[in-house]
Design a protein around this motif. Structure first.
Motif, PDB file in Angstrom:
ATOM      1  N   LYS A 104     -79.571 -43.450  -7.290  1.00  0.00           N
ATOM      2  CA  LYS A 104     -79.213 -45.273  -7.284  1.00  0.00           C
ATOM      3  C   LYS A 104     -80.297 -45.207  -8.258  1.00  0.00           C
ATOM      4  O   LYS A 104     -79.865 -45.864  -9.038  1.00  0.00           O
ATOM      5  N   GLU A 105     -81.392 -44.748  -8.892  1.00  0.00           N
ATOM      6  CA  GLU A 105     -82.200 -45.195 -10.053  1.00  0.00           C
ATOM      7  C   GLU A 105     -81.810 -45.260 -11.091  1.00  0.00           C
ATOM      8  O   GLU A 105     -81.744 -46.007 -11.611  1.00  0.00           O
ATOM      9  N   GLU A 106     -81.522 -43.928 -11.429  1.00  0.00           N
ATOM     10  CA  GLU A 106     -80.568 -43.984 -12.695  1.00  0.00           C
ATOM     11  C   GLU A 106     -79.573 -45.251 -13.366  1.00  0.00           C
ATOM     12  O   GLU A 106     -79.378 -44.572 -14.254  1.00  0.00           O
TER      13      GLU A 106
END
Length: 109
Positions: A104-106
């Motif tokens: 999700k962060e990437e």
């Protein structure tokens, strides 16, 4: 976490352009059970837009996702959709709350 049962429901979700995770889950496999538990842990950490299908109940939908997005079917399998396309996917013991958060962060702005 919301269960998706039909190709129509899934296609509407994809066409909305919403960013979401989809988990392909088998109710008879202990590895899949572990992946489901990690997915639930990820949800408990405040994550939204999480959907799943049960392979035994939604084989047509599972096959549809594999064919439409060229992601070989595995179970358990987590797939991140961003802008109506696959941005990330993982299977088996690679499905962890930590790997989902990293994906999700990437991939999500």
């Amino acid at each position: 976490m919301q269960k998706i049962d039909s190709i129509e429901q899934f296609d509407q979700l994809v066409e909305s352009g919403e960013t979401f995770f989809m988990l392909k889950h088998s109710t008879t496999c202990p590895i899949s059970g572990a992946g489901y538990d990690e997915y639930a842990k990820f949800e408990a950490n405040g994550n939204e837009n999480l959907y799943y299908l049960t392979v035994q109940d939604s084989r047509d939908l599972s096959n549809h996702i594999a064919e439409k997005f060229h992601v070989k079917h595995e179970s358990p399998q987590a797939i991140l959709f961003v802008n109506s396309d696959v941005a990330w996917h993982a299977s088996h013991f690679k499905i962890t709350a930590k790997s989902l958060a990293a994906a999700k962060e990437e991939n999500v702005q």
